[in-house]
Design an enzyme around this catalytic site. Sequence first.
Site, PDB file in Angstrom:
ATOM      1  N   PRO A   1       0.785  -1.408   0.025  1.00  0.00           N
ATOM      2  CA  PRO A   1       0.070   0.057   0.005  1.00  0.00           C
ATOM      3  C   PRO A   1       0.926   1.323  -0.027  1.00  0.00           C
ATOM      4  CG  PRO A   1       0.045  -0.985   2.183  1.00  0.00           C
ATOM      5  CD  PRO A   1       0.848  -1.892   1.239  1.00  0.00           C
ATOM      6  N   CYS A   2       1.656   1.801  -1.234  1.00  0.00           N
ATOM      7  CA  CYS A   2       2.056   2.827  -1.294  1.00  0.00           C
ATOM      8  C   CYS A   2       1.188   4.231  -1.298  1.00  0.00           C
ATOM      9  CB  CYS A   2       3.018   2.993  -2.252  1.00  0.00           C
ATOM     10  SG  CYS A   2       2.134   2.646  -4.157  1.00  0.00           S
ATOM     11  N   HIS A   3      -0.088   3.657  -1.606  1.00  0.00           N
ATOM     12  CA  HIS A   3      -1.062   4.852  -1.302  1.00  0.00           C
ATOM     13  C   HIS A   3      -1.327   5.346   0.171  1.00  0.00           C
ATOM     14  CE1 HIS A   3      -3.436   1.197  -0.859  1.00  0.00           C
ATOM     15  NE2 HIS A   3      -4.192   1.923  -0.013  1.00  0.00           N
TER      16      HIS A   3
END
Lengths: 163, 197
Positions: B167-169
């Site tokens: 989850p780089c978001h």
Amino acid sequence: MMTKAPFEAVVADHGATVLRVCRAVLGSHTDAEDAWSETFLSALKAYPELPAEANVRGWLVTIAHRKAIDVTRARARHAIPTADLPERAGPDLEPSDDAVWRAVRSLPPRQREVITYRYLGGLDYATIAELTGGTAAAARRAASDGLSSLRARSAAFTLGIDE
Amino acid sequence: MTDSTELTDSAELAERLPRLHARLEREAAAAGLLDVAYRLLDSPVGQLLLARTPAGLVRVAFPADHEHVLTTLAERISPRILLSPKALDEMAAELDAYFAGRRTAFSVPLDRQLSHGFLGQVQHALSDIPFGTTVSYGQLADRAGNPRAVRAVGTACATNPLPIVVPCHRVLRSDGTLGGYVGGIDAKRLLLDLERA
């Protein structure tokens, strides 16, 4: 450096041609589909080693031709000789194509090979000569002789081939 | 090429080929020759490309340029690549459930061979950010063991080979603004809203 396409692109681009080649050599749809599957499985295995600049279509058509011949031989080995040859109903076969396939299959091997490569594989004579040996001119002559022979059987009419 | 290659009816061939393709997928996987399988998946953030190796999910890509993604996979992993939706059923189902709000973490195995070096370390650290929470680029640099590497953290997020699943978001600027996103800023906003709901 040329990059190599994902194998999926090879199947998408050449799947139909390979099926045509297999059908031309084998006639039976079931056998042709076996040969198609073996061709692409074998091609998938060898694909990482194929040079990026190779003629992918010619390579596949060559494998397909070989696999189709393997299937023919396997079928011949398993055939049981009988006194009464049953009439071949061939529910597998498309009636309209049946005569053409039979005619192509009845040609001498060299002509059959060249016709298959040229008219089903769509290869040019120079490429065919590379694959089968001999010269482009000799390949063209073999195709021409094969076509005359087919035409004599009225099959060329169905092929719609113009020289 | 001439028209005379049309020995058999093309429509009939077109009908046969999908079945032959499905058979090739099965036989290639059984023979251990399917190095990369991929499928497309419609999602609220556009049509995603999912790719896996025998080890696990190796790539999730936003719609921008799937062809380029496949070419890169061919170069970096193997050209033995087939469209094989069945091989990714489980991964697709988990993503569907995530977008439907029924799943907060992914359990499918990941193949992280596309993550290397310090960027890879950061990308691994991304997996520890829980659903529904966010951290800043600076905090993530800290966690990856190099507090001054804020810019590298940005690069790691931008080149994350497994967005959404890794989850780089969930990484924002320290002032709370969104920063960039590999799938575009609208996709980032949508994912954060989804997790806040």
